[in-house]
Design a protein around this motif. Sequence first.
Motif, PDB file in Angstrom:
ATOM      1  N   GLU A  91       0.584  -1.297   0.245  1.00  0.00           N
ATOM      2  CA  GLU A  91       0.294  -0.150  -0.127  1.00  0.00           C
ATOM      3  C   GLU A  91       0.984   0.972  -0.275  1.00  0.00           C
ATOM      4  OE1 GLU A  91      -3.954   1.221   2.486  1.00  0.00           O
ATOM      5  OE2 GLU A  91      -3.477  -0.449   2.633  1.00  0.00           O
ATOM      6  N   ASP A  92       2.218   1.228   0.853  1.00  0.00           N
ATOM      7  CA  ASP A  92       2.409   2.477   1.216  1.00  0.00           C
ATOM      8  C   ASP A  92       3.802   2.210  -0.280  1.00  0.00           C
ATOM      9  OD1 ASP A  92       1.916   3.247   3.250  1.00  0.00           O
ATOM     10  OD2 ASP A  92       3.021   1.240   4.869  1.00  0.00           O
ATOM     11  N   LEU A  94       2.569   2.472  -3.499  1.00  0.00           N
ATOM     12  CA  LEU A  94       1.587   2.709  -4.975  1.00  0.00           C
ATOM     13  C   LEU A  94       1.819   3.805  -5.352  1.00  0.00           C
ATOM     14  CD1 LEU A  94      -2.220   1.228  -3.355  1.00  0.00           C
ATOM     15  CD2 LEU A  94      -0.217   0.668  -5.127  1.00  0.00           C
ATOM     16  N   GLU A  95       2.302   4.622  -4.727  1.00  0.00           N
ATOM     17  CA  GLU A  95       2.782   5.971  -5.466  1.00  0.00           C
ATOM     18  C   GLU A  95       4.068   6.399  -4.787  1.00  0.00           C
ATOM     19  OE1 GLU A  95      -0.199   9.266  -4.470  1.00  0.00           O
ATOM     20  OE2 GLU A  95      -1.427   8.352  -6.613  1.00  0.00           O
ATOM     21  N   LYS A  96       5.017   7.069  -6.251  1.00  0.00           N
ATOM     22  CA  LYS A  96       6.406   8.070  -5.761  1.00  0.00           C
ATOM     23  C   LYS A  96       5.943   9.002  -3.683  1.00  0.00           C
ATOM     24  CE  LYS A  96       8.871   7.354 -10.130  1.00  0.00           C
ATOM     25  NZ  LYS A  96       7.041   6.984 -10.812  1.00  0.00           N
ATOM     26  N   ALA A  98       5.567  12.108  -2.812  1.00  0.00           N
ATOM     27  CA  ALA A  98       5.609  14.088  -3.202  1.00  0.00           C
ATOM     28  C   ALA A  98       6.004  14.798  -2.980  1.00  0.00           C
ATOM     29  CB  ALA A  98       3.704  14.177  -2.663  1.00  0.00           C
ATOM     30  N   LYS A  99       6.527  15.355  -4.128  1.00  0.00           N
ATOM     31  CA  LYS A  99       7.422  16.043  -4.380  1.00  0.00           C
ATOM     32  C   LYS A  99       7.404  17.000  -3.139  1.00  0.00           C
ATOM     33  CE  LYS A  99       9.521  15.287  -8.417  1.00  0.00           C
ATOM     34  NZ  LYS A  99      10.313  16.025 -10.185  1.00  0.00           N
ATOM     35  N   TYR A 106      13.768  12.811  -3.297  1.00  0.00           N
ATOM     36  CA  TYR A 106      13.973  13.497  -4.793  1.00  0.00           C
ATOM     37  C   TYR A 106      15.761  13.771  -4.731  1.00  0.00           C
ATOM     38  CZ  TYR A 106      10.229  12.156  -5.441  1.00  0.00           C
ATOM     39  OH  TYR A 106       8.740  11.283  -6.174  1.00  0.00           O
ATOM     40  N   ASP A 114       7.605   2.235  -7.948  1.00  0.00           N
ATOM     41  CA  ASP A 114       6.356   2.979  -7.617  1.00  0.00           C
ATOM     42  C   ASP A 114       5.458   1.628  -8.791  1.00  0.00           C
ATOM     43  OD1 ASP A 114       3.951   3.898  -9.532  1.00  0.00           O
ATOM     44  OD2 ASP A 114       5.579   5.092  -9.446  1.00  0.00           O
ATOM     45  N   LYS A 116       2.273   1.323  -8.907  1.00  0.00           N
ATOM     46  CA  LYS A 116       1.283   1.969 -10.353  1.00  0.00           C
ATOM     47  C   LYS A 116       1.626   1.682 -11.503  1.00  0.00           C
ATOM     48  CE  LYS A 116      -2.267   4.450  -8.034  1.00  0.00           C
ATOM     49  NZ  LYS A 116      -3.190   6.101  -7.941  1.00  0.00           N
ATOM     50  N   THR A 117       3.038   2.267 -11.735  1.00  0.00           N
ATOM     51  CA  THR A 117       3.455   2.290 -12.860  1.00  0.00           C
ATOM     52  C   THR A 117       4.371   1.077 -13.200  1.00  0.00           C
ATOM     53  OG1 THR A 117       5.053   4.254 -12.278  1.00  0.00           O
ATOM     54  CG2 THR A 117       6.044   3.592 -14.262  1.00  0.00           C
ATOM     55  N   LYS A 120       0.899  -0.813 -14.875  1.00  0.00           N
ATOM     56  CA  LYS A 120       0.889  -0.046 -15.249  1.00  0.00           C
ATOM     57  C   LYS A 120       1.643  -1.031 -16.427  1.00  0.00           C
ATOM     58  CE  LYS A 120       0.173   4.317 -18.430  1.00  0.00           C
ATOM     59  NZ  LYS A 120       0.725   6.079 -17.566  1.00  0.00           N
TER      60      LYS A 120
END
Length: 134
Positions: A91-92, A94-96, A98-99, A106, A114, A116-117, A120
């Motif tokens: 769950e943690d 799934l996405e990078k 947030a900047k 970064y 991540d 999700k990518t 996909k």
Amino acid sequence: MFVDLLLMCQNAQTFNDNNSIIYRNSERIKKFVEARQKEFQDEVQKKSSALRTALSERLWPEYDDSLQRKRAKYLVRSLLECRQGVKYFAEDFLEKPAKKEYPDYYDVITQPVDLKTLVKNVLGDKVCLSVFLP
């Protein structure tokens, strides 16, 4: 695929405190991925035998590619279903981050990954399958 998943775990462990839930979940995911990688490699080793000929060598990549795609989809689906209680390990991831919320992430992490990518890419057949082979 395996390389990307392990990089995702390494990124989490580099950026997070080793007592954090994200760090611990990255360790769980890493163990899961490494176990699946070993299973897949063992399966490929069993299929690779003395029966392979020059003709099968030319035909094998097409068959192997289809099989590898199925394995990639299975791996990602299995990983997304792993949980402890009601909390999914992935769950943690799934996405990078947030900047705006984690600008220093970064600076520390040069290759963010991540799920999700990756999902996909797997569903769009854009995943690098050669990493499944020994």
